[in-house]
Write a protein that holds these residues in place. Sequence first.
Motif, PDB file in Angstrom:
ATOM      1  N   THR A  47       1.820   0.669   2.022  1.00 20.28           N
ATOM      2  CA  THR A  47       2.727   0.155   1.681  1.00 20.28           C
ATOM      3  C   THR A  47       2.422  -1.305   1.059  1.00 20.28           C
ATOM      4  OG1 THR A  47       3.059  -1.183   3.775  1.00 20.28           O
ATOM      5  CG2 THR A  47       4.375   0.974   3.939  1.00 20.28           C
ATOM      6  N   CYS A  49       4.028  -4.084   1.514  1.00 16.45           N
ATOM      7  CA  CYS A  49       4.259  -4.817   2.610  1.00 16.45           C
ATOM      8  C   CYS A  49       3.068  -5.436   2.973  1.00 16.45           C
ATOM      9  CB  CYS A  49       5.311  -4.156   3.752  1.00 16.45           C
ATOM     10  SG  CYS A  49       6.595  -2.995   2.887  1.00 16.45           S
ATOM     11  N   CYS A  60      11.710  -6.461   6.927  1.00 17.37           N
ATOM     12  CA  CYS A  60      12.098  -5.186   6.026  1.00 17.37           C
ATOM     13  C   CYS A  60      11.961  -3.997   6.999  1.00 17.37           C
ATOM     14  CB  CYS A  60      11.312  -5.256   4.890  1.00 17.37           C
ATOM     15  SG  CYS A  60      11.704  -6.132   3.587  1.00 17.37           S
ATOM     16  N   THR A  65      13.665  -0.359   5.974  1.00 21.66           N
ATOM     17  CA  THR A  65      13.460  -0.502   4.699  1.00 21.66           C
ATOM     18  C   THR A  65      11.852  -0.749   4.470  1.00 21.66           C
ATOM     19  OG1 THR A  65      15.497  -1.549   3.933  1.00 21.66           O
ATOM     20  CG2 THR A  65      13.685  -1.787   2.222  1.00 21.66           C
ATOM     21  N   THR A  67       8.411  -0.813   1.466  1.00 19.15           N
ATOM     22  CA  THR A  67       7.997  -0.421   0.055  1.00 19.15           C
ATOM     23  C   THR A  67       6.746   0.350  -0.119  1.00 19.15           C
ATOM     24  OG1 THR A  67       9.236  -2.412  -0.558  1.00 19.15           O
ATOM     25  CG2 THR A  67       7.281  -1.841  -1.838  1.00 19.15           C
ATOM     26  N   VAL A 113      11.804   1.682  -1.223  1.00 24.82           N
ATOM     27  CA  VAL A 113      11.368   0.839  -2.371  1.00 24.82           C
ATOM     28  C   VAL A 113      10.026   1.455  -2.820  1.00 24.82           C
ATOM     29  CG1 VAL A 113      10.909  -1.137  -3.891  1.00 24.82           C
ATOM     30  CG2 VAL A 113      12.690  -1.160  -2.092  1.00 24.82           C
ATOM     31  N   THR A 115       6.803   1.149  -5.345  1.00 23.83           N
ATOM     32  CA  THR A 115       6.042   0.401  -6.466  1.00 23.83           C
ATOM     33  C   THR A 115       4.884   0.999  -6.450  1.00 23.83           C
ATOM     34  OG1 THR A 115       5.404  -1.779  -7.183  1.00 23.83           O
ATOM     35  CG2 THR A 115       5.164  -1.104  -4.784  1.00 23.83           C
ATOM     36  N   SER A 293      11.707  -6.950  -2.983  1.00 25.29           N
ATOM     37  CA  SER A 293      12.348  -5.895  -2.448  1.00 25.29           C
ATOM     38  C   SER A 293      13.188  -6.498  -0.975  1.00 25.29           C
ATOM     39  CB  SER A 293      11.636  -4.869  -1.985  1.00 25.29           C
ATOM     40  OG  SER A 293      10.364  -5.133  -1.146  1.00 25.29           O
ATOM     41  N   ALA A 296      16.589  -5.102   0.021  1.00 26.72           N
ATOM     42  CA  ALA A 296      16.774  -4.307  -0.908  1.00 26.72           C
ATOM     43  C   ALA A 296      18.047  -3.262  -0.509  1.00 26.72           C
ATOM     44  CB  ALA A 296      15.630  -3.299  -1.156  1.00 26.72           C
TER      45      ALA A 296
END
Length: 308
Positions: A47, A49, A60, A65, A67, A113, A115, A293, A296
């Motif tokens: 992640t 994050c 998050c 959530t 990423t 999310v 990326t 994010s 998000a």
Amino acid sequence: MPRFSRRSGREVLEGHPRLPDWIVQEKVKLSDLHAMKARMRESALHTVCEEARCPNRNHCFTHGTATFLLMGDTCTRACGFCSIRSGRPLPLDPREPEETAQRVASLGLKFAVLTSVNRDDLPDGGAAHFAGTIRAIRRLNPGTGVEVLTPDFMGDLDAVAEVVAAGPAVFNHNTETVPSLYAEVRPAGRFQRSLDVLAHAKRLGTALFGDEFRTKSGLMLGLGETEAELMEVFGKLVEAGVDILTLGQYLRPTRHQLPVKAYVHPDAFAELGRKAKALGFRTVYAGPLVRSSFNAHEVSAMEGISIA
């Protein structure tokens, strides 16, 4: 005129960083955070994050959530603000799209999310990998929203089209800063290239999915930009059809990244957010701890200005 903390900026440049009072991390329920992180550790997935030391990872994780950082943890570029390691990446893992979808399901995420590191070593920059992951998530998790935060694919608009056609709810690509700072902050990037990516994504996404399709971009403040430069960038993003803008404070991840030039006061973020919204963005998130994010899961339902 936005209010910057000049004293704090000088202290950082002199090697004695001191965070201003307004940069604080909210309290979270640690049991929820630890449970999420433990489940993340069950797979080899990354992640952003944690890889990029995001200050909002606690927020998050405890709001359903995350990423996901696709295509490994090694980037082919070396941006001045980023703590993700650079070098020669490993080959793509063909199992990653399906494993990511399965992890989204097991975590019960409301919004995922996606990326990636930059993969300039790949002919399509990893676009097919993005698209495959979006489709896998939508297949296994029909109720989960998906946002992509993509690299610029070296300006390959066919690559952009492949990602958009897979059907993310939001296509995000960050311009990161103002053009005058690209040589230092984002040396392998090109501001106009990023605008072209965003404009193409908006045109194609709207044609395929209608007015519900959203594009998004974000900038970091405190790297030496001026308000006049920011307003010019905001205008160009609106012209490119960008719906959602995020503005956050640059925080130096480690001593190896660029120093902070100034800490921007929350009142200045609020002022910039209002000015940006007046230019035509549907949604503006502005605040010291806002990241691409951040919240998000709320973006698709929120229109206006949110000051964090």
